[in-house]
Motif scaffolding. Structure first.
Motif, short mmCIF file in Angstrom:
data_model
loop_
_atom_site.label_atom_id
_atom_site.label_comp_id
_atom_site.label_asym_id
_atom_site.label_seq_id
_atom_site.Cartn_x
_atom_site.Cartn_y
_atom_site.Cartn_z
N HIS A 137 -0.18 4.33 -0.18
CA HIS A 137 -0.80 5.34 0.67
C HIS A 137 -0.50 5.09 2.15
N SER A 195 -6.21 11.98 -0.96
CA SER A 195 -5.02 12.04 -1.81
C SER A 195 -3.84 12.72 -1.11
N THR A 244 -2.01 5.58 -8.07
CA THR A 244 -0.69 6.15 -7.81
C THR A 244 0.04 6.46 -9.11
N GLU A 252 -3.56 -4.37 -1.48
CA GLU A 252 -4.20 -3.10 -1.12
C GLU A 252 -4.24 -2.15 -2.31
N LEU A 253 -3.31 -2.34 -3.27
CA LEU A 253 -3.25 -1.45 -4.42
C LEU A 253 -4.46 -1.58 -5.33
N SER A 258 0.85 -1.20 0.00
CA SER A 258 0.00 0.00 0.00
C SER A 258 0.88 1.24 0.00
N ARG A 296 -7.27 -0.88 -4.56
CA ARG A 296 -8.16 0.24 -4.26
C ARG A 296 -7.42 1.58 -4.34
N GLU A 297 -6.17 1.56 -4.81
CA GLU A 297 -5.37 2.77 -4.82
C GLU A 297 -5.06 3.24 -6.23
N TRP A 299 -6.67 6.97 -2.53
CA TRP A 299 -7.60 5.85 -2.49
C TRP A 299 -9.01 6.40 -2.53
N SER A 356 -0.67 9.95 -4.80
CA SER A 356 -1.20 8.71 -4.24
C SER A 356 -2.58 8.97 -3.67
N GLN A 406 -5.46 0.07 -10.47
CA GLN A 406 -6.56 -0.72 -9.92
C GLN A 406 -7.00 -1.81 -10.90
#
Length: 302
Positions: free
Chosen positions: A100, A228, A199, A193-194, A98, A196-197, A214, A212, A145
């Motif tokens: 974030h 952000s 970047t 986790e990425l 992740s 939902r992110e 989510w 970055s 995503q």
């Protein structure tokens, strides 16, 4: 030897206090100097510690142990950047995939802000455009995503990859994943986790930037809102880049030596004039119509 002081103030700063210890005490307990620790913090965001209500930075026993581990690794001949990254990867309380979470844990001064998809697209394109304009063979990375979200941006990333030291994107690509492509298309694990992110990272020898975010859960039919973080602080950009390169290499991609060198090179802080240019690029893009910017309602295009 410096850690055995009998000063009464040292006895009250052994790390058991809820507020932790000062950088001076941390230095004494690890055999370093405050100046060295401040240099590490400025260049690598380590040790991070915590800010008190009055703005003072305090460190706990875990921080002491992490610094000691870095010192031991350095004495064994490991580079400072590699030593710090190794210690943080072993002791991080956050998921390493992740971006974030890593930025929030290591750089608490980067306060997140909520923004619309339109603003986030403008900032992402500004970072990409600056990387293209500088032509200094940066390392360029993105988290999308889902594969269909990347498809809309693929022409931009094809051009980024053409002159980058390396470019890679991570997403749920399914059968379209191809780690040998330019840019490398790397499959995200189911539990990443990425997924939902969002970047974008651009890291060059004299320029660095990261966006970055989510997506905050919204009511059905509501407009997307993203929490952000945007920064040109080089240690933060390097930390984000390391998360994404780890994910990409775990997926089977090969990080070229030229790109790996950018992660380990001390580099230089991004000049204020360059940061200003980045923000102006974003503001200029906010003046264009939604269709030209690549925003289509809540469809998630980028």
């Amino acid at each position: 030897m410096t850690g055995t002081s009998t000063s009464s103030s040292t006895g009250s700063s052994t790390g058991t206090s809820g507020e932790g210890v000062s950088i001076g005490v941390l230095a004494a307990r690890t055999g370093l100097t405050p100046a060295v620790l401040r240099t590490w913090e400025n260049r690598f965001g380590f040790p991070a510690g915590q800010r008190t209500a009055t703005g003072h930075r305090r460190f706990d026993d875990d921080d002491v142990e992490r610094v000691r581990q870095v010192v031991a690794a350095r004495e064994a001949g490991v580079s400072l950047q590699a030593a710090i990254d190794s210690v943080l990867s072993r002791t991080s309380r956050r998921g390493r995939s992740s971006v974030h979470a890593v930025l929030g844990a290591r750089f608490p001064e980067l306060r997140p802000h909520r923004m619309s998809r339109r603003s986030l697209v403008a900032l992402s394109h500004a970072v990409e455009d600056e990387a293209l304009a500088r032509a200094d063979r940066p390392l360029v990375l993105g988290a999308f995503q889902e594969g269909h979200r990347y498809a809309h941006s693929r022409p931009r990333w094809d051009e980024l990859a053409r002159t980058a030291s390396w470019a890679a994107v991570v997403a749920d690509f399914g059968d379209d994943a191809d780690v040998a492509a330019r840019p490398a298309r790397c499959q995200l694990p189911e539990d990443s986790e990425l997924r939902r992110e969002w970047t974008v990272v651009a890291l060059g020898h004299d320029h660095a930037a990261v966006v970055s975010a989510w997506e905050v859960p919204a009511p059905t039919g509501g407009r997307p809102v993203f929490e952000s973080v945007v920064s040109t602080h080089r240690p933060a950009v390097v930390a984000a880049a390391r998360v994404l390169t780890d994910v990409a290499t775990d997926a089977g991609a090969t990080l070229p030596a030229e790109a790996a060198a950018l992660l380990d090179a001390p580099g230089v802080p991004t000049p204020a004039t360059d940061a200003d240019r980045l923000w102006w690029r974003a503001l200029t893009r906010l003046d264009v119509p939604d269709a030209d910017l690549g925003v289509s309602g809540s469809a998630g295009r980028r």
